[in-house]
Scaffold this motif. Structure first.
Motif, PDB file in Angstrom:
ATOM      1  N   LEU A 157       0.857  -1.175   0.000  1.00  0.00           N
ATOM      2  CA  LEU A 157       0.000   0.000   0.000  1.00  0.00           C
ATOM      3  C   LEU A 157       0.899   1.232   0.000  1.00  0.00           C
ATOM      4  N   VAL A 158       0.579   2.178  -0.864  1.00  0.00           N
ATOM      5  CA  VAL A 158       1.260   3.473  -0.856  1.00  0.00           C
ATOM      6  C   VAL A 158       0.168   4.534  -0.865  1.00  0.00           C
ATOM      7  N   LEU A 159       0.192   5.387   0.132  1.00  0.00           N
ATOM      8  CA  LEU A 159      -0.774   6.485   0.233  1.00  0.00           C
ATOM      9  C   LEU A 159      -0.034   7.798   0.414  1.00  0.00           C
ATOM     10  N   ARG A 160      -0.643   8.826  -0.090  1.00  0.00           N
ATOM     11  CA  ARG A 160      -0.133  10.176   0.168  1.00  0.00           C
ATOM     12  C   ARG A 160      -1.306  10.955   0.757  1.00  0.00           C
ATOM     13  N   VAL A 161      -1.130  11.414   1.984  1.00  0.00           N
ATOM     14  CA  VAL A 161      -2.199  12.073   2.726  1.00  0.00           C
ATOM     15  C   VAL A 161      -1.692  13.435   3.207  1.00  0.00           C
ATOM     16  N   TRP A 162      -2.468  14.475   2.941  1.00  0.00           N
ATOM     17  CA  TRP A 162      -2.034  15.808   3.354  1.00  0.00           C
ATOM     18  C   TRP A 162      -1.847  15.905   4.858  1.00  0.00           C
ATOM     19  N   ARG A 163      -0.823  16.651   5.234  1.00  0.00           N
ATOM     20  CA  ARG A 163      -0.634  16.999   6.635  1.00  0.00           C
ATOM     21  C   ARG A 163      -1.626  18.097   6.994  1.00  0.00           C
ATOM     22  N   ALA A 164      -1.532  18.594   8.200  1.00  0.00           N
ATOM     23  CA  ALA A 164      -2.478  19.594   8.708  1.00  0.00           C
ATOM     24  C   ALA A 164      -2.498  20.847   7.828  1.00  0.00           C
ATOM     25  N   LEU A 165      -3.620  21.508   7.872  1.00  0.00           N
ATOM     26  CA  LEU A 165      -3.847  22.697   7.058  1.00  0.00           C
ATOM     27  C   LEU A 165      -2.769  23.762   7.268  1.00  0.00           C
ATOM     28  N   GLU A 166      -2.260  23.904   8.471  1.00  0.00           N
ATOM     29  CA  GLU A 166      -1.242  24.944   8.710  1.00  0.00           C
ATOM     30  C   GLU A 166       0.055  24.711   7.934  1.00  0.00           C
ATOM     31  N   HIS A 167       0.206  23.541   7.336  1.00  0.00           N
ATOM     32  CA  HIS A 167       1.380  23.241   6.508  1.00  0.00           C
ATOM     33  C   HIS A 167       1.100  23.449   5.018  1.00  0.00           C
ATOM     34  N   GLN A 168      -0.020  24.087   4.696  1.00  0.00           N
ATOM     35  CA  GLN A 168      -0.470  24.246   3.315  1.00  0.00           C
ATOM     36  C   GLN A 168      -0.780  25.719   3.033  1.00  0.00           C
ATOM     37  N   PRO A 169       0.214  26.554   2.758  1.00  0.00           N
ATOM     38  CA  PRO A 169      -0.052  27.999   2.618  1.00  0.00           C
ATOM     39  C   PRO A 169      -1.096  28.359   1.565  1.00  0.00           C
ATOM     40  N   PHE A 170      -1.120  27.647   0.436  1.00  0.00           N
ATOM     41  CA  PHE A 170      -2.126  27.960  -0.580  1.00  0.00           C
ATOM     42  C   PHE A 170      -3.528  27.759  -0.028  1.00  0.00           C
ATOM     43  N   TYR A 171      -3.762  26.621   0.595  1.00  0.00           N
ATOM     44  CA  TYR A 171      -5.099  26.309   1.095  1.00  0.00           C
ATOM     45  C   TYR A 171      -5.500  27.205   2.260  1.00  0.00           C
ATOM     46  N   VAL A 172      -4.551  27.558   3.114  1.00  0.00           N
ATOM     47  CA  VAL A 172      -4.852  28.495   4.206  1.00  0.00           C
ATOM     48  C   VAL A 172      -5.321  29.826   3.627  1.00  0.00           C
ATOM     49  N   ALA A 173      -4.575  30.358   2.673  1.00  0.00           N
ATOM     50  CA  ALA A 173      -4.935  31.646   2.064  1.00  0.00           C
ATOM     51  C   ALA A 173      -6.290  31.567   1.374  1.00  0.00           C
ATOM     52  N   LEU A 174      -6.522  30.502   0.649  1.00  0.00           N
ATOM     53  CA  LEU A 174      -7.768  30.355  -0.090  1.00  0.00           C
ATOM     54  C   LEU A 174      -8.962  30.215   0.853  1.00  0.00           C
ATOM     55  N   ILE A 175      -8.838  29.369   1.854  1.00  0.00           N
ATOM     56  CA  ILE A 175      -9.938  29.157   2.807  1.00  0.00           C
ATOM     57  C   ILE A 175     -10.268  30.440   3.551  1.00  0.00           C
ATOM     58  N   GLU A 176      -9.245  31.153   4.021  1.00  0.00           N
ATOM     59  CA  GLU A 176      -9.505  32.403   4.738  1.00  0.00           C
ATOM     60  C   GLU A 176     -10.229  33.403   3.845  1.00  0.00           C
ATOM     61  N   ALA A 177      -9.803  33.529   2.602  1.00  0.00           N
ATOM     62  CA  ALA A 177     -10.448  34.474   1.683  1.00  0.00           C
ATOM     63  C   ALA A 177     -11.882  34.035   1.377  1.00  0.00           C
ATOM     64  N   LEU A 178     -12.096  32.766   1.160  1.00  0.00           N
ATOM     65  CA  LEU A 178     -13.439  32.274   0.870  1.00  0.00           C
ATOM     66  C   LEU A 178     -14.391  32.529   2.033  1.00  0.00           C
ATOM     67  N   GLU A 179     -13.927  32.244   3.244  1.00  0.00           N
ATOM     68  CA  GLU A 179     -14.812  32.394   4.392  1.00  0.00           C
ATOM     69  C   GLU A 179     -15.045  33.855   4.752  1.00  0.00           C
ATOM     70  N   TRP A 180     -14.201  34.729   4.290  1.00  0.00           N
ATOM     71  CA  TRP A 180     -14.408  36.160   4.501  1.00  0.00           C
ATOM     72  C   TRP A 180     -15.311  36.750   3.407  1.00  0.00           C
ATOM     73  N   HIS A 181     -15.077  36.347   2.174  1.00  0.00           N
ATOM     74  CA  HIS A 181     -15.760  36.986   1.043  1.00  0.00           C
ATOM     75  C   HIS A 181     -17.009  36.253   0.544  1.00  0.00           C
ATOM     76  N   VAL A 182     -17.156  34.997   0.889  1.00  0.00           N
ATOM     77  CA  VAL A 182     -18.346  34.266   0.455  1.00  0.00           C
ATOM     78  C   VAL A 182     -19.268  34.086   1.657  1.00  0.00           C
ATOM     79  N   ARG A 183     -18.865  33.218   2.586  1.00  0.00           N
ATOM     80  CA  ARG A 183     -19.606  33.053   3.843  1.00  0.00           C
ATOM     81  C   ARG A 183     -18.834  32.097   4.745  1.00  0.00           C
ATOM     82  N   THR A 184     -19.038  32.234   6.027  1.00  0.00           N
ATOM     83  CA  THR A 184     -18.410  31.349   6.996  1.00  0.00           C
ATOM     84  C   THR A 184     -18.866  29.922   6.735  1.00  0.00           C
TER      85      THR A 184
END
Length: 140
Positions: free
Chosen positions: A11-38
């Motif tokens: 078995l070989v899996l690749r699983v993302w680590r915690a969100l704080e290790h993902q600068p793109f996703y942190v930036a995107l999620i924060e912007a989405l929850e501010w500009h679209v809705r929580t």
């Protein structure tokens, strides 16, 4: 997965680590929850729910795998245009309709916020943001 592998199968899996290790996703999620809705980014956050290495190890061992080996890897998201990557990524998510419903001003503001948050990950070739994963190797 263990059920469909032959004895000794790998078995070989690749699983993302915690969100704080993902600068793109942190930036995107924060912007989405501010500009679209929580809460709008909940489907994106869900991709990071197996981030704890100990929990991941227990889950895989509990499924009957042995000889588990987990290592951390860092790989970049490389794309020539941050704007194209953001809109392309979002168009393939469960929140695509929410994004399509935004007016031009809101979309521009969201993109500007993501761009500002990721400015240290933009170079002459475009976006170069790191992502961290756990790579799991195991056998049945």
């Amino acid at each position: 997965m263990a059920r469909v592998l032959v004895p000794g199968g790998r078995l070989v899996l690749r699983v993302w680590r915690a969100l704080e290790h993902q600068p793109f996703y942190v930036a995107l999620i924060e912007a989405l929850e501010w500009h679209v809705r929580t809460g709008v980014a909940a489907p994106i956050r869900a991709a990071f729910t197996l981030a704890d290495a100990a929990a991941l190890r227990a889950l895989i061992a509990g499924a009957g795998f042995r000889a588990l080996h987990i290592r951390i890897t860092t790989n970049p998201i490389r794309y020539p245009s941050l704007e194209a990557y953001v809109w392309g990524y979002l168009s393939a998510t469960p929140i695509a309709r929410d994004i399509a419903a935004m007016d031009d001003m809101a979309r521009t503001t969201l993109l500007q916020e993501v761009t500002t948050a990721l400015r240290e990950y933009i170079d002459d070739d475009g976006l170069a943001a790191p992502t961290e994963s756990h790579v799991v190797l195991a056998q049945t």
